[in-house]
Scaffold this active site. Structure first.
Site, mmCIF file in Angstrom:
data_model
loop_
_atom_site.group_PDB
_atom_site.id
_atom_site.type_symbol
_atom_site.label_atom_id
_atom_site.label_comp_id
_atom_site.label_asym_id
_atom_site.label_seq_id
_atom_site.Cartn_x
_atom_site.Cartn_y
_atom_site.Cartn_z
ATOM 1 N N SER A 156 0.852 -1.202 0.000
ATOM 2 C CA SER A 156 0.000 0.000 0.000
ATOM 3 C C SER A 156 0.881 1.244 0.000
ATOM 4 C CB SER A 156 -0.872 0.010 1.258
ATOM 5 O OG SER A 156 -1.494 1.270 1.408
ATOM 6 N N TYR A 169 -1.889 -0.672 10.336
ATOM 7 C CA TYR A 169 -1.995 -1.098 8.926
ATOM 8 C C TYR A 169 -0.805 -0.568 8.129
ATOM 9 C CZ TYR A 169 -3.644 -1.369 4.090
ATOM 10 O OH TYR A 169 -3.738 -1.615 2.730
HETATM 11 N N1 LIG Z 1 -8.639 -1.196 -1.692
HETATM 12 C C1 LIG Z 1 -7.669 -0.326 -1.497
HETATM 13 O O1 LIG Z 1 -7.875 0.912 -1.538
HETATM 14 C C2 LIG Z 1 -6.262 -0.806 -1.226
HETATM 15 C C3 LIG Z 1 -5.237 0.138 -1.241
HETATM 16 C C4 LIG Z 1 -3.929 -0.268 -0.999
HETATM 17 C C5 LIG Z 1 -3.666 -1.594 -0.748
HETATM 18 N N2 LIG Z 1 -4.679 -2.504 -0.733
HETATM 19 C C6 LIG Z 1 -4.326 -3.899 -0.448
HETATM 20 O O2 LIG Z 1 -4.772 -4.706 -1.522
HETATM 21 C C7 LIG Z 1 -5.115 -6.003 -1.048
HETATM 22 C C8 LIG Z 1 -6.527 -6.348 -1.508
HETATM 23 O O3 LIG Z 1 -7.416 -5.343 -1.053
HETATM 24 P P1 LIG Z 1 -8.945 -5.288 -1.565
HETATM 25 O O4 LIG Z 1 -9.413 -3.909 -1.334
HETATM 26 O O5 LIG Z 1 -9.044 -5.891 -2.918
HETATM 27 O O6 LIG Z 1 -9.623 -6.250 -0.462
HETATM 28 P P2 LIG Z 1 -10.991 -7.046 -0.429
HETATM 29 O O7 LIG Z 1 -11.882 -6.701 -1.580
HETATM 30 O O8 LIG Z 1 -11.503 -6.879 0.963
HETATM 31 O O9 LIG Z 1 -10.509 -8.571 -0.624
HETATM 32 C C9 LIG Z 1 -9.720 -9.182 0.335
HETATM 33 C C10 LIG Z 1 -9.438 -10.625 -0.057
HETATM 34 O O10 LIG Z 1 -8.525 -11.157 0.913
HETATM 35 C C11 LIG Z 1 -9.081 -12.320 1.510
HETATM 36 N N3 LIG Z 1 -8.680 -12.416 2.898
HETATM 37 C C12 LIG Z 1 -8.816 -11.482 3.882
HETATM 38 N N4 LIG Z 1 -8.363 -11.989 5.060
HETATM 39 C C13 LIG Z 1 -7.919 -13.244 4.811
HETATM 40 C C14 LIG Z 1 -7.373 -14.283 5.605
HETATM 41 N N5 LIG Z 1 -7.204 -14.180 6.935
HETATM 42 N N6 LIG Z 1 -7.044 -15.442 5.012
HETATM 43 C C15 LIG Z 1 -7.246 -15.603 3.691
HETATM 44 N N7 LIG Z 1 -7.768 -14.669 2.882
HETATM 45 C C16 LIG Z 1 -8.116 -13.511 3.437
HETATM 46 C C17 LIG Z 1 -10.590 -12.144 1.374
HETATM 47 O O11 LIG Z 1 -11.245 -13.412 1.468
HETATM 48 P P3 LIG Z 1 -12.761 -13.490 2.133
HETATM 49 O O12 LIG Z 1 -13.582 -12.514 1.326
HETATM 50 O O13 LIG Z 1 -13.163 -14.894 1.964
HETATM 51 O O14 LIG Z 1 -12.588 -13.043 3.552
HETATM 52 C C18 LIG Z 1 -10.692 -11.511 -0.015
HETATM 53 O O15 LIG Z 1 -10.606 -12.507 -1.018
HETATM 54 C C19 LIG Z 1 -4.935 -5.955 0.475
HETATM 55 O O16 LIG Z 1 -3.684 -6.483 0.802
HETATM 56 C C20 LIG Z 1 -4.998 -4.474 0.781
HETATM 57 O O17 LIG Z 1 -4.308 -4.148 1.957
HETATM 58 C C21 LIG Z 1 -5.978 -2.145 -0.962
#
Ligand SMILES: NC(=O)c1ccc[n+]([C@@H]2O[C@H](COP(=O)([O-])OP(=O)(O)OC[C@H]3O[C@@H](n4cnc5c(N)ncnc54)[C@H](OP(=O)(O)O)[C@@H]3O)[C@@H](O)[C@H]2O)c1
Length: 258
Positions: A156, A169
């Site tokens: 991030s 975080y």
């Molecule tokens: N969205 C943003 O603005 C943003 C910005 C910077 C970085 N990121 C990073 O990008 C990545 C994805 O973010 P996103 O926004 O796409 O998230 P998201 O839509 O909430 O998806 C998260 C995914 O991770 C899985 N997950 C969460 N906890 C887990 C665990 N304990 N064991 C196994 N799987 C787990 C979830 O599975 P379930 O649904 O089955 O729980 C889901 O498939 C993350 O690392 C986040 O920190 C996101």
């Protein structure tokens, strides 16, 4: 018959290259999985609890499979790699995308309890570490075919700048960025290790973050948050490179310039 979108790096010696994308039932991970599958790779999808979604995606994407594992549990990290190898017989690319956050105002220090620190570290830092360790032998074997294997950590911008949903975080993502560089130096030339550090991305995780969305619309030079596909395009570029390693690529629409 392989679709003609297959890139030169998706097939080695007649076998489709295999990419495990953790956290690929939603948001950024799903877009990366879709993109790698459309590039001709065999994709191993994964999530913690969204099993039906994972199975539906696996049925939709050519050659894909789905695996359930809670990455906060160390033994489930190792068994995830074992299960992917048992199913596909090889692993060429590991995308550590699964991640969690906790929104806590930075000044509310008491609210960021040790329990929250541990929970975020387990999924955002320790799980990628254990997964890389469990996958190392398979990734090295992949590299013996002449193309380096690849680890891509989804970090991030909060791990680069003093920003983010909470201090725990942001620190967990800073740790992941540093781990990326240390592993890149350690595992080269067989395994390339890079991180992609998005700013705000429109996913289920950030759906209710209206203040952040307004901020990105008003201040980011690109005038908007990223879509998951914007991030997947960059992920594919990193995965298909044969040379890039040790980089933390910030993809925040230029917000860090403001
Ligand atoms: N969205 C943003 O603005 C943003 C910005 C910077 C970085 N990121 C990073 O990008 C990545 C994805 O973010 P996103 O926004 O796409 O998230 P998201 O839509 O909430 O998806 C998260 C995914 O991770 C899985 N997950 C969460 N906890 C887990 C665990 N304990 N064991 C196994 N799987 C787990 C979830 O599975 P379930 O649904 O089955 O729980 C889901 O498939 C993350 O690392 C986040 O920190 C996101």
């Amino acid at each position: 018959m392989i679709a003609d979108t297959v890139t030169t790096s998706s097939v080695k010696n007649g076998a489709l290259r295999v990419a495990l994308v953790t956290g690929s039932t939603s948001g950024i991970g799903e877009s990366i999985a879709r993109r790698l599958a459309s590039d001709g790779m065999t994709v191993a999808l994964h999530s913690r609890s969204s099993v039906e979604r994972g199975k539906a995606l696996a049925a939709e994407l050519k050659h894909a499979s789905y695996f359930q594992a809670d990455l906060s549990q160390v033994d489930q990290c190792s068994s995830l790699i074992d299960a992917v190898l048992a199913q596909h017989g090889r692993l060429d690319v590991l995308v550590n995308c699964a991640g969690i956050t906790e929104a806590i105002p930075h000044a509310s220090i008491q609210q960021a309890t040790p329990e929250i620190w541990r929970r975020l570290y387990e999924v955002n830092v320790i799980a990628p570490w254990v997964l890389v360790g469990a996958a190392e032998a398979a990734l090295r074997k992949s590299a013996e075919e002449g193309v380096p294997a690849c680890v891509l950590n989804i970090s991030s911008h909060a791990g680069v700048r003093p920003k983010g949903a909470s201090i725990p975080y942001a620190v967990s993502k800073a740790a992941l960025n540093h781990m990326t560089k240390l592993l890149a130096a350690t595992l080269a030339p067989a395994i390339r290790v890079n991180a992609l550090a998005p700013g705000l991305v429109n996913t289920p995780l950030t759906q209710s973050w209206t203040d952040s969305q307004a901020l990105w619309n008003e201040r980011a030079p690109m005038g908007r948050a990223a879509s998951p596909d914007d991030i997947a395009d960059l992920a594919a570029m990193i995965v298909h490179s044969n040379y890039l390693t040790g980089e933390v690529i910030v993809a925040d629409g230029g917000m860090n310039l403001t």
